[in-house]
Write a protein that holds these residues in place. Structure first.
Motif, mmCIF file in Angstrom:
data_model
loop_
_atom_site.group_PDB
_atom_site.id
_atom_site.type_symbol
_atom_site.label_atom_id
_atom_site.label_comp_id
_atom_site.label_asym_id
_atom_site.label_seq_id
_atom_site.Cartn_x
_atom_site.Cartn_y
_atom_site.Cartn_z
ATOM 1 N N ASP A 196 -3.913 -6.245 -7.562
ATOM 2 C CA ASP A 196 -4.734 -5.122 -7.137
ATOM 3 C C ASP A 196 -5.924 -4.913 -8.069
ATOM 4 N N PRO A 207 -12.557 -1.482 0.785
ATOM 5 C CA PRO A 207 -11.227 -1.722 0.197
ATOM 6 C C PRO A 207 -11.228 -1.807 -1.327
ATOM 7 N N TYR A 208 -12.377 -2.126 -1.943
ATOM 8 C CA TYR A 208 -12.430 -2.219 -3.395
ATOM 9 C C TYR A 208 -12.206 -0.858 -4.061
ATOM 10 N N LEU A 209 -12.449 0.209 -3.329
ATOM 11 C CA LEU A 209 -12.277 1.544 -3.901
ATOM 12 C C LEU A 209 -10.804 1.872 -4.180
ATOM 13 N N THR A 210 -9.891 1.025 -3.712
ATOM 14 C CA THR A 210 -8.462 1.228 -3.986
ATOM 15 C C THR A 210 -7.948 0.264 -5.059
ATOM 16 N N LYS A 211 -8.898 -0.468 -5.684
ATOM 17 C CA LYS A 211 -8.500 -1.501 -6.649
ATOM 18 C C LYS A 211 -8.737 -1.053 -8.096
ATOM 19 N N LYS A 212 -8.177 -1.803 -9.024
ATOM 20 C CA LYS A 212 -8.426 -1.621 -10.449
ATOM 21 C C LYS A 212 -9.578 -2.542 -10.851
ATOM 22 N N THR A 251 -6.050 -3.429 6.005
ATOM 23 C CA THR A 251 -7.319 -3.708 5.324
ATOM 24 C C THR A 251 -8.088 -4.854 5.967
ATOM 25 N N ASP A 293 -0.455 -3.090 6.203
ATOM 26 C CA ASP A 293 -1.740 -3.075 5.492
ATOM 27 C C ASP A 293 -2.850 -3.429 6.491
ATOM 28 N N PRO A 298 0.803 -1.222 0.000
ATOM 29 C CA PRO A 298 0.000 0.000 0.000
ATOM 30 C C PRO A 298 0.837 1.274 0.000
ATOM 31 N N ASN A 299 2.030 1.222 0.585
ATOM 32 C CA ASN A 299 2.835 2.437 0.730
ATOM 33 C C ASN A 299 4.281 2.276 0.248
#
Length: 489
Positions: free
Chosen positions: A421, A403-408, A24, A22, A6-7
């Motif tokens: 991701d 958490p899906y809002l940070t995925k492709k 999540t 992480d 994540p970072n």
């Protein structure tokens, strides 16, 4: 399997051992289920009107809103039932055009013996001693002294004239009309001693602070309040609350998703309540008719909200019944019969029962919603529990998918490597089916097979996932009719 961080930047060339955290899959925090009281303050209170404030205890409420104010009284009753939950108050000033309700207590007759009259003022017990030969005016003069010894009396005493004590509601507005005057059953001996008491019930109160309600509600911001006690049932106030919590633009809308439910009470006969019930139709509001209970509707509203909060925090699906309150029941002739209770429930009004020891219990909490937009009868939102359950399930599924809002987002035909991701609609669908099964095991929803068969998750393009989730909340046990087919041999 690829590992993503994540970072931590994989382009780093500086030697070292680095730990990237992480969180999540460790987040199991739950939403704080707060309660809110809406009521009037006195000018003597230190809390500003229109600004929500957290209240830890009844003593703090007295300091912040003034002794005998609606807000202080409601906090005291709320804490009778819910001693630990997070409680806030939205205090309001009396409307500038409001008129306070007024009444009086008058005595006549010279007592032949000694005793105590236990007056009831809004359910608060005010004992006054009398002796043989006392003049009525002297007995009446002891009432204000006795009132000063009782916490949160909602009326002020005026100057005595002809053995009559005028009383004025501390807060101006319609709520003062619901303050009842009477005597306790334990003080009935005064009649045999030759004393006659005449009560002039409080009337004339007008103009609730409805104009201030909408801007004050806006000051709640984005803070959630699931259990709201409010004492106003005038048309303007009801409209303001319905607008604030509505499904299109209010707290239950897709834009806000803050939820919450309002609990209230109303005094009146069966005919008066039935007439009133025809004017309300809101799935986010529950109202309890209380007939001639010595305690006013604001006291009932506070305790109802507290009782619901206590139970719903443990499990939003549990039936809101058999919840004991400390308010006093109506007189025996005014208690709703079985048939009247059934009629009230069909009118969108909630009901209570009374135990042999006069303890009041919530019997069933329904919403005031009775018909859909076309005017057809509709029981979709009949029970208050349904609203609590929906709020819980929606919050859970939102947190689960956050958490899906940070995925492709890729198409369903795209291969996704383990640890990637990237997600697809089919991946999210299976995850939601699994999450729903978990909620079912926990007892919040039912029929997971139907959910799995009916769920739709679609990649609508442009990064949007559209979902149709056929949630089936659990039911509550309402009645158990037994057919007893006995035999005689």
């Amino acid at each position: 399997m690829s590992i993503t961080y994540p970072n931590y930047q994989t382009t780093n060339r500086v030697p070292g051992v680095f730990a990237d955290i992480d969180p999540t899959f460790a987040n199991d925090a739950s939403t704080t289920l707060r309660s809110l009281i809406i009521g009037q303050r006195l000018k003597a209170g230190s809390a500003p009107a229109g600004t929500p404030v957290i209240i830890p205890s009844p003593s703090v409420a007295v300091s912040m809103f003034g002794a005998g104010s609606q807000a202080a009284i409601m906090v005291s009753h709320y804490r009778n039932i819910d001693t630990f939950g997070e409680l806030w108050v939205l205090p309001l000033d009396d409307d500038a055009a409001a008129i306070p309700a007024k009444g009086a207590i008058a005595l006549s007759g010279t007592p032949t013996g000694s005793g105590t009259i236990v007056f009831e003022i809004d359910g608060a017990l005010v004992p006054v001693v009398y002796n043989a030969g006392d003049a009525p005016a002297d007995i009446v003069a002891r009432i204000p002294v006795a009132m000063a010894q009782v916490a949160n009396i909602p009326v002020a005493a005026g100057d005595i004239t002809d053995a009559s004590l005028p009383l004025t509601a501390l807060n101006a507005g319609e709520c003062g009309n619901d303050i009842l005057l009477g005597t306790s059953d334990t003080s009935s001996d005064y009649t045999s001693d030759g004393i006659t008491i005449t009560f002039t019930q409080l009337t004339g109160g007008s103009e609730n602070p409805s104009a201030a309600l909408t801007p004050a509600l806006a000051n709640l911001g984005d803070r959630t309040f699931d259990f709201v006690a409010c004492g106003y049932t005038d048309a303007t106030s009801l409209a303001a609350m319905e607008e604030f919590w509505n499904d299109q633009t209010g707290r239950w809308s897709w834009l806000q998703m803050l939820f919450g439910h309002v609990y209230n009470a109303r005094r009146g006969t069966l005919g008066e309540i039935t007439t009133f019930a025809a004017t309300v139709n809101d799935q986010h509001h529950s109202i309890m008719p209380i007939a001639d209970s010595p305690h006013s509707p604001i006291r009932w509203a506070a305790e109802i909200a507290a009782g619901v909060a206590n139970k719903a925090r443990n499990d939003p699906g549990l039936p809101l019944t058999q919840i004991a309150l400390t308010v006093m029941p109506p007189s025996l002739p005014s208690r709703w019969t079985f048939s009247e209770q059934n009629s009230l429930l069909y009118e969108g009004m909630s009901t209570f029962s009374v135990g042999d020891d006069d303890t009041v219990y919530i019997l069933r909490m329904v919403t005031t919603y009775q018909e859909d937009a076309s005017g057809m009868a509709d029981d979709a939102y009949l029970d208050a529990e349904t609203m609590n359950q929906l709020a819980y399930v929606i919050r859970d599924l939102r947190a689960f998918q956050a958490p899906y809002l940070t995925k492709k987002l890729v198409s369903d035909t795209t291969r996704i490597a383990a640890g990637s991701d990237a997600i697809s609609a089919s991946v999210v669908k299976q995850a939601l089916i699994s999450r729903y099964a978990t909620l079912e095991t926990a007892g919040y929803v039912q029929n997971s097979a139907n959910f799995a068969a009916g769920i739709l998750v679609q990649n609508a393009g442009g990064g949007q996932l559209r979902e149709l989730l056929p949630v089936d909340v659990v039911n509550q046990v309402r009645d158990i009719p037994m057919l007893i087919q006995f035999r005689k041999s």
